[in-house]
Motif scaffolding. Structure first.
Motif, mmCIF file in Angstrom:
data_model
loop_
_atom_site.group_PDB
_atom_site.id
_atom_site.type_symbol
_atom_site.label_atom_id
_atom_site.label_comp_id
_atom_site.label_asym_id
_atom_site.label_seq_id
_atom_site.Cartn_x
_atom_site.Cartn_y
_atom_site.Cartn_z
ATOM 1 N N GLN A 3 1.213 -1.545 0.424
ATOM 2 C CA GLN A 3 0.383 -0.217 -0.417
ATOM 3 C C GLN A 3 0.752 1.264 -0.146
ATOM 4 O O GLN A 3 1.835 1.302 0.444
ATOM 5 N N PRO A 4 0.532 2.040 -0.710
ATOM 6 C CA PRO A 4 1.231 3.217 -0.417
ATOM 7 C C PRO A 4 1.467 4.489 0.821
ATOM 8 O O PRO A 4 0.074 3.824 1.517
ATOM 9 N N TRP A 41 -6.890 3.157 4.553
ATOM 10 C CA TRP A 41 -4.843 3.238 3.665
ATOM 11 C C TRP A 41 -4.222 3.217 4.891
ATOM 12 O O TRP A 41 -4.332 3.551 5.815
ATOM 13 N N ASP A 118 4.333 8.110 0.027
ATOM 14 C CA ASP A 118 4.195 8.173 -0.796
ATOM 15 C C ASP A 118 3.398 9.633 -1.581
ATOM 16 O O ASP A 118 3.104 10.217 -2.896
ATOM 17 N N TRP A 119 2.146 10.225 -0.379
ATOM 18 C CA TRP A 119 1.485 11.203 -0.623
ATOM 19 C C TRP A 119 1.394 11.679 0.661
ATOM 20 O O TRP A 119 1.427 11.150 1.853
ATOM 21 N N THR A 230 -6.743 9.405 -3.070
ATOM 22 C CA THR A 230 -6.663 8.100 -3.070
ATOM 23 C C THR A 230 -6.483 8.067 -4.664
ATOM 24 O O THR A 230 -6.666 6.705 -5.205
ATOM 25 N N HIS A 233 -4.825 9.887 -7.217
ATOM 26 C CA HIS A 233 -3.475 9.491 -7.769
ATOM 27 C C HIS A 233 -3.013 7.575 -7.010
ATOM 28 O O HIS A 233 -2.003 7.328 -7.942
ATOM 29 N N PHE A 234 -4.056 6.991 -6.609
ATOM 30 C CA PHE A 234 -3.853 5.641 -6.301
ATOM 31 C C PHE A 234 -4.794 4.808 -6.308
ATOM 32 O O PHE A 234 -4.743 2.981 -6.678
ATOM 33 N N ASP A 235 -5.713 4.676 -7.343
ATOM 34 C CA ASP A 235 -6.775 4.324 -7.565
ATOM 35 C C ASP A 235 -6.997 4.597 -9.235
ATOM 36 O O ASP A 235 -8.136 3.565 -9.848
#
Length: 285
Positions: A3-4, A41, A118-119, A230, A233-235
């Motif tokens: 996971q980020p 997360w 990561d963020w 999320t 940027h990540f999904d």
């Protein structure tokens, strides 16, 4: 795939609702981190509270949503407190103090963690030097400037969240242009019932607001931010999809008291006593 690593940095506070005698824990950065944790997360929150009973309440709430109190510095002074009244779901601010978290700069060991995330999301009233350092170190991050649109250095900021006009007769383009001209690479503008806008310098995308019967608007924008970040940027969501998903999350937050689901506490006797002079002045005004 791991996971980020998500990190929120900055403000926290106690929201004291004088209308109903209830207390919740909030603050933009804290709420964003809490929503990330609630949604599964991996997230950490870095901030500061005072060495006072208010700080104890904040740390207990953090632990309740899976965030570590060890990431929060305890400094001499007061924890941030907001006194407000609830008027049909809208908050009327009577007093707002930022406490020891004002202009918060993380300790060196905490910054080492932040810089490898990561963020990173910075809450409102972020430290100017921290903004510049994150830009210089090429850390992926966002800031919520709320209505203080140009109060911080924005040159090189990867993503900016800001509050915009909810009046449909007032164009959003001048504000979007001003924020991008100041150096923000991507801008998300939330405009209440008017919906939200995303500007990456090439296109401007709009998504309507999600309407709901409002209990409390506290933290709705923070849920929006957490969900948009999320999703986008990540999904792998398109900006319009991420805006819509964030709008639904914000609406859901409006259906309960506080910026994230928590059991509101009765306002402790020591809190009104601490602010007695201000409360008396306000009630007599």
């Amino acid at each position: 795939m791991p996971q980020p690593k998500l990190v929120a940095v900055g403000d926290n506070c106690l929201d004291a609702y004088l209308s109903n005698g209830l207390l919740t824990v909030g603050g933009n950065a804290l709420n964003v981190a809490a929503q990330w944790r609630r949604n599964g997360w991996s997230a950490r929150y870095f901030g500061a509270v005072g060495q006072d009973p208010e700080g104890d309440v904040v740390l207990a709430a953090l632990e309740g949503v899976g965030l570590s109190p060890d990431d929060v510095e305890r400094l001499p002074g007061d924890t941030a407190v907001t006194l407000l009244r609830d008027e049909s779901g809208d908050r009327k601010f009577l007093h707002e103090s930022f406490g020891v978290g004002e202009n918060y700069m993380p300790a060196l060991e905490h910054y080492a963690v932040i810089a490898t995330a990561d963020w990173v999301h910075l809450g409102t009233n972020a430290n100017e030097d921290l903004v510049r350092r994150l830009v210089m170190d090429h850390v992926p991050f966002s800031i919520d400037v709320s209505t203080k649109h140009l109060a911080l250095p924005l040159d090189g900021v990867p993503m900016l969240f800001a509050s915009g006009p909810d009046d449909v007769d007032q164009p959003v383009e001048p504000l979007l242009s001003a924020l991008r001209a100041a150096g923000a690479r991507q801008v998300v503008l939330t405009c209440g019932r008017r919906g939200s806008y995303f500007d990456d310098g090439t296109d401007v995308v709009h998504a309507p607001a999600t309407l709901v019967d409002v209990v409390d608007t506290c933290g709705a924008g923070d849920s929006f931010i957490a969900t948009f970040l999320t999703g986008f940027h990540f999904d792998g969501l398109h900006a319009s999809e991420a805006l819509h998903k964030a709008s639904v999350a914000a609406a859901r937050t409006c259906t309960h008291l506080g910026g994230f689901p928590q059991k509101p506490r009765p306002i402790p006797q020591w809190l009104p006593a601490k602010y007695a002079a201000f409360i008396t002045d306000t009630q007599g005004a």
